[in-house]
Design an enzyme around this catalytic site. Structure first.
Site, PDB file in Angstrom:
ATOM      1  N   GLU A 420       0.862  -1.336   0.154  1.00 46.49           N
ATOM      2  CA  GLU A 420       0.152   0.103   0.071  1.00 46.49           C
ATOM      3  C   GLU A 420       0.898   1.251   0.054  1.00 46.49           C
ATOM      4  O   GLU A 420       1.775   1.449   0.613  1.00 46.49           O
ATOM      5  CB  GLU A 420      -0.836  -0.034   1.134  1.00 46.49           C
ATOM      6  N   LEU A 449      -6.145  -1.471  -0.895  1.00 49.39           N
ATOM      7  CA  LEU A 449      -5.830  -1.481   0.730  1.00 49.39           C
ATOM      8  C   LEU A 449      -6.296  -2.700   1.395  1.00 49.39           C
ATOM      9  O   LEU A 449      -7.523  -2.764   1.839  1.00 49.39           O
ATOM     10  CB  LEU A 449      -6.506  -0.252   1.137  1.00 49.39           C
ATOM     11  N   HIS A 522      -0.162   2.053  15.225  1.00 49.33           N
ATOM     12  CA  HIS A 522       1.324   2.283  14.511  1.00 49.33           C
ATOM     13  C   HIS A 522       2.562   1.829  15.628  1.00 49.33           C
ATOM     14  O   HIS A 522       3.778   2.259  14.987  1.00 49.33           O
ATOM     15  CB  HIS A 522       1.214   3.878  14.297  1.00 49.33           C
TER      16      HIS A 522
END
Ligand SMILES: Cc1ncc(C[n+]2csc(CCOP(=O)(O)OP(=O)(O)O)c2C)c(N)n1
Ligand SMILES: [Mg+2]
Length: 731
Positions: A420, A449, A522
């Site tokens: 991606e 995605l 993240h």
């Protein structure tokens, strides 16, 4: 319950009797259609062969149940009711790779007619008996597969083979753009098949969406996806008309339907599908309606959830009855000829079965495990390094990974990147910048995605001789797709006895400590899901030079040794230049060049001290080096061991590096439960290191928080200093 399961075991007998009764009376059902063989261009001999393939498949199902009752076979999920797929097999070439549904024995048998020297009955019986001689899995699973027939074995996870089928189809167009090559002829198409309930799985939907979207944009995609619709998934009916309604409305796909009870209709539709997929290179959804006979598998008592009248109606729709009817109506075989074939094939299967169950089984753990690690492959060219690809100036990890990718892509023409945002944007962290501009969008693919599709694409490309270098944007987003690694990529060599492989490298940005970009997803710091996958290699660099060495070795391992390699790239270190203070530039390195490779199990070491060894990886190395600067800048009392590889750890090597040290501190930035620290402590204790000399520091069993709180659950430099100081004091 006992009654229903015993009546379930009688169903096959009833069904056999039904066929014999029809034979007795020479009375067969027929579909409404009345086509001549000429009209569908099928020779009478071909119809006979198709019928024989169907009979073989049916007798195998019956035999599997008899053998299981005797404790001689171990898997009874069968093909009864789906045998119309023999006509699909006949419409395609044996060089067209086929990723098959578990009910496709008739397909495999029919395909074997197109290749000399095949023994499908024997092979399948060896598989039922879990014999070591089973030519596809070596006794490891009852799978439909064959190297000679281009049928890779599939796992039991429904629909998980569909993303790779899309990837395999995509690879054909890609090879054309690369000027030719690959494992299959350039005009091949890819087949896959699956059930109606499987159609609803998100993996299937992801694959269909990816294929549709590629075709919608005009990408060549020679793909035939066959949905074998028996109307039910174990006990849950598929809503009537649902599959047709969904797929007729799907842009990009051609929707074709056929009656799987009617060989002529199935043959007609399959040939039409072949023309569209092979010549126009567009994907086809071939919807074959069929029935499921004998329940889901041997252990399934369908009387518990289906009415007797429903079961009887399905049984009356046995494709074998319809095929015999065709043969009779078209004057191809006499009643006696049908009877003779039915009996002869039944006897042949029974005789072969008695031999197959006497063939040797797998006898040791070593034998079982022999195919986890794929064989090396020969004939790969040495990379031709391009002059001027090594920059002298020191760079960060992100910069050096980028440079390494540039030179790997330049020197390995069969290397293809996918992920991606890796192309136009150059990756979320800029690691893949300028690669697409240099190597083109066909070699640096900006994917949809959908992580399942990315990994599936990679598996499919790898099946066809390309070496995929995939990127998963963040470690947390591997998890919705990890079966593609865990259940698919990592198992292929095992279940095919090393005959099929899908070598690839997967770069995953991950781990904690990011400044300014927070939150759990993240900064995910758990790698347990990767560590226990047999055969999978996992690396994690702590600095730019090691990132180069690990990436170059990973590509070599994929290319030459056919391994599946994951590299976890610590995001927090991507752009880190300094170690102790702004501008010291102590964490950037010059590019160590194309020959620098770090083999699995080769740890790095800083310092020569014997008082304390800090064993760590990734961000832990960076923090330990900061701690060392405070405690022992010259490394006279300390040594820091950087594991670099997080699976296949050579515990003897780790032991050798720390054996002379008085104390060992393990710093593991991942969550305590299931963390590497558990394995490391065990490995050292097993080698005689006393428990009181060992201590560990790990992340808490927590998710990562936001903002200033994001590192509160992680090992810190200050804690390492404190703990190491105490240990040194006691040394
Ligand atoms: C991901 C996954 N979930 C559950 C199962 C258990 N399971 C095996 S077959 C099956 C039903 C499949 O039905 P369908 O796709 O219609 O194929 P059929 O067996 O009817 O041919 C299920 C739920 C599985 N194998 N994989
Ligand atoms: Mg079904």
């Amino acid at each position: 319950m006992a009654t229903s399961s015993s009546s379930s075991s009688r169903e096959p007998l009833f069904q056999e009797q039904r066929f014999l009764d029809a034979l007795d009376q020479d009375r067969w059902p027929s579909t409404e259609r009345d086509r001549s063989l000429d009209k569908v261009a099928l020779a009478p001999e071909a119809l006979t062969e198709l019928f024989e393939s169907q009979l073989m498949s049916r007798h195998l199902d019956l035999q599997a149940r008899r053998l299981q009752a005797r404790g001689e076979a171990f898997y009874t999920i069968g093909s009864a009711g789906h045998e119309g797929n023999a006509a699909i097999a006949r419409a395609f070439r044996p060089t067209d790779p086929a990723f098959l549904h578990y009910r496709d024995a008739a397909f495999l048998i029919e395909r074997s007619r197109q290749v000399a020297g095949q023994t499908p009955l024997w092979d399948l019986l060896l598989s039922f008996a879990a014999s070591r001689d089973d030519p596809i899995s070596g006794g490891r699973h009852k799978v439909l597969g064959s190297k000679a027939l281009n049928v890779p074995p599939q796992t039991s996870t429904i629909a998980s083979h569909l993303p790779k089928a899309v990837g395999a189809a995509y690879s054909l167009g890609l090879w054309r753009r690369l000027g030719g090559g690959g494992e299959w002829p350039m005009d091949s198409l890819v087949l896959c098949s699956f059930g109606d309930a499987s159609f609803n799985h998100s993996t299937a939907q992801g694959a269909l969406n990816t294929a549709a979207c590629a075709a919608y944009q005009g990408a060549p995609l020679p793909l035939v996806m066959v949905c074998e619709d028996n109307g039910i998934g174990i006990s849950t009916p598929t809503p009537t008309g649902w599959i047709e309604a969904s797929m007729r409305a799907c842009p990009g796909f051609h929707y074709l339907a056929c009656d799987g009870l009617d060989l002529l209709d199935t043959w007609r539709a399959a040939r039409e599908a072949e023309v569209i997929a092979r010549l126009r290179k567009q994907p086809v959804f071939l919807h074959m309606r069929c029935v499921r006979l004998f329940g889901h598998a041997g252990s399934d008592a369908q009387q518990a959830y289906l009415s007797a009248s429903h079961i009887a109606a399905e049984e009356a729709r046995d494709p074998l009855l319809f095929s015999a009817g065709l043969l009779r109506r078209h004057g191809v075989l006499s009643r006696d000829e049908i009877a003779g074939r039915y009996r002869r094939i039944g006897e042949e299967v029974a005789e072969l079965a008695e031999e197959a169950i006497r063939r040797p089984k797998l006898e040791s753990a070593r034998e079982v495990m022999a195919s986890i690690v794929p064989p090396r492959r020969s004939g790969r060219c040495q990379p031709a390094w391009v002059e001027g690809e090594v920059e002298a100036a020191p760079g960060t990890m992100a910069k050096l990974i980028n440079q390494t990718l540039q030179r790997l892509m330049a020197s390995h023409h069969h290397l293809v990147m996918a992920g991606e945002d890796i192309g136009r944007k150059g990756g979320v962290y800029g690691v893949t910048q300028r690669l697409q501009a240099r190597f083109g969008p066909h070699r640096v693919i900006d994917t949809l995605l959908d992580e399942q599709s990315i990994l599936g694409l990679g598996i499919g490309l790898a099946h066809n001789g390309l070496v995929p270098l995939l990127e998963i944007q963040f470690l947390a987003y591997l998890h919705n797709a990890e079966d593609q690694l865990r259940g698919e990529a990592a198992t292929l060599s095992f279940f095919s006895d090393g005959q099929y492989t899908n070598p690839m490298v997967i770069r995953i940005a991950g781990l904690g400590y990011q400044k300014g970009f927070g939150g759990h997803f993240h900064n995910d710091n758990a790698i347990a899901v990767l560590r226990d996958i047999p055969g999978l290699l996992v690396a994690c660099p702590s600095n730019a030079a090691d990132a180069v060495g690990l990436l170059q070795e990973a590509v070599r391992l994929a290319d030459e040794a056919q391994r599946v390699v994951v590299i976890i790239e610590p995001i927090a270190l991507y752009h880190t230049r300094d170690l102790l203070e702004g501008g010291d530039d102590l964490w950037s390195c010059p590019d160590p060049g194309p020959e620098h490779r770090l083999s699995p199990g080769e740890p790095g070491q800083w310092g020569e001290g014997d008082d304390l060894a800090i064993v760590t990886y990734g961000n832990g190395v960076y923090l330990a080096r900061q701690a060392a600067a405070e405690l022992d800048p010259a490394g006279e009392r300390l040594r820091i061991v950087d594991l670099r590889w997080l699976t296949g750890i050579d515990h003897d090597a780790v032991y050798r590096v720390v054996a002379s040290c008085t104390r060992v501190l393990i710093v593991d930035e991942c969550r305590r439960s299931g963390s590497l620290s558990e394995e490391l402590i065990t490995g050292l204790v097993e080698r005689g290191v006393a428990g009181e000399c060992l201590t560990r520091m790990t992340a808490e069993d927590s998710f990562i928080s936001l903002g200033p709180a994001s590192t509160l659950t992680l090992p810190s430099r200050a804690e390492i200093v404190e703990r190491a100081r105490a240990l040194l004091a006691g040394a």
